[in-house]
Motif scaffolding. Structure first.
Motif, short mmCIF file in Angstrom:
data_model
loop_
_atom_site.label_atom_id
_atom_site.label_comp_id
_atom_site.label_asym_id
_atom_site.label_seq_id
_atom_site.Cartn_x
_atom_site.Cartn_y
_atom_site.Cartn_z
N ALA A 147 0.90 -1.18 0.09
CA ALA A 147 0.03 -0.11 0.10
C ALA A 147 0.73 1.10 0.11
N ARG A 148 1.98 1.21 0.87
CA ARG A 148 2.98 2.42 0.90
C ARG A 148 3.40 2.55 -0.63
N VAL A 158 -4.65 5.93 0.75
CA VAL A 158 -5.06 4.68 1.48
C VAL A 158 -6.13 4.92 2.40
N ARG A 159 -7.32 4.13 1.94
CA ARG A 159 -8.41 3.99 2.73
C ARG A 159 -8.53 3.09 3.86
N ALA A 166 -5.19 -4.21 2.77
CA ALA A 166 -5.08 -2.97 2.52
C ALA A 166 -5.93 -2.53 1.34
N SER A 167 -6.44 -1.29 1.28
CA SER A 167 -7.08 -0.94 0.14
C SER A 167 -6.91 0.64 -0.19
N LEU A 168 -6.75 1.25 -1.66
CA LEU A 168 -6.47 2.47 -1.74
C LEU A 168 -7.58 3.00 -2.82
N ARG A 169 -7.70 4.22 -3.18
CA ARG A 169 -8.72 4.47 -4.08
C ARG A 169 -8.09 6.17 -4.58
N LEU A 215 11.34 4.39 -4.86
CA LEU A 215 10.38 4.05 -4.16
C LEU A 215 10.52 2.42 -3.84
N GLY A 216 11.28 1.96 -4.73
CA GLY A 216 11.69 0.40 -4.64
C GLY A 216 11.29 -0.47 -5.79
#
Length: 246
Positions: A147-148, A158-159, A166-169, A215-216
């Motif tokens: 998520a990060r 990140v919601r 984990a969830s994002l929108r 960021l990786g």
């Protein structure tokens, strides 16, 4: 942030068959981008727009050997709608599939005509305004870390985040969610389903690739001559940074 999550890329032995299935499943229109490449978008959609994550179906001779690490969750508005959707999708060629979900889950797991797994969810308030695709779901070992990375990569909010999911929108609060679910299975093969990102403007791609590396993200070798660049997230999931200008 100048990267937009614009589409999910699906490999297929028969892209026309798979493309037709998903176009009818979602109520979207399909167009031919080139030999062996079909674009699926909502009717009247002005690409790219955060209100939808589109689908590209691309011809590939590689066999499907394992469960996909990325799949789609489809939304429903009621139990009756969920049941009707499952019945309609089965008429289109989907088949029930066991991915270890057990008998007591409220969602239904199906596979498209080439075995790509997806879920038809029970009605949930959180997905009431996503459109037919509720979420793009990624299997992973560390949902918090994923998520990060992805939140920074595409600027999504990140919601929800926990050890097992984990969830994002999108920052605009539209379109489907991007979700990460902890699973015990390790990644073993090139993903047949992956995410495509678009730099906006296109001239920002070199800077965005540098940002992704910081960021990786890692580089993936690919034959020269294509307008996109392939990278992998911290868990090795390949994704493309497109080269098309808008």
């Amino acid at each position: 942030m100048a990267l937009q999550l614009v589409q999910v890329n699906m490999k297929a032995h028969d892209p026309e068959r798979v493309g037709r299935f998903w176009a009818e499943a979602l109520g979207w229109e399909v167009s031919v981008e080139g030999p062996g490449v079909l674009n699926l978008e909502p009717v009247g959609f002005d690409w790219p727009d955060p209100s939808a994550v589109c689908i590209d179906v691309v011809a590939s001779s590689e066999p499907k050997t394992v469960k996909n690490r990325i799949h789609l969750d489809l939304a429903s508005t009621s139990r009756a709608h969920q049941e009707e959707t499952v019945a309609r999708l089965r008429e289109l060629g989907a088949e029930p599939v066991d991915v270890g979900q057990g008998d007591d889950v409220p969602w239904t797991v199906l596979a498209d005509p080439e075995g790509n797994e997806f879920c038809v969810l029970d009605p949930r308030e959180v997905y009431r305004d996503t459109g037919p695709i509720a979420a793009v779901v990624v299997d992973c070992a560390d949902p918090r870390a994923m998520a990060r990375f992805w939140g920074e990569a595409v600027g999504w909010t990140v919601r929800e985040v926990a050890d097992d999911h984990a969830s994002l929108r999108s920052a605009q609060g539209v379109g489907p969610y991007l979700e990460f679910v902890r699973t015990p299975d390790a990644k073993t093969v090139w993903n047949r389903v992956h995410i495509d990102l678009l730099p906006r403007p296109a001239t920002e791609r070199p800077a965005e690739l540098d940002r992704l590396k910081a960021l990786g993200a890692t580089e993936i070798d690919l034959d020269a001559g294509v307008p996109w660049v392939v990278r992998a997230d911290p868990e090795g999931n390949e994704f493309c940074v497109l080269g098309r200008a808008v």
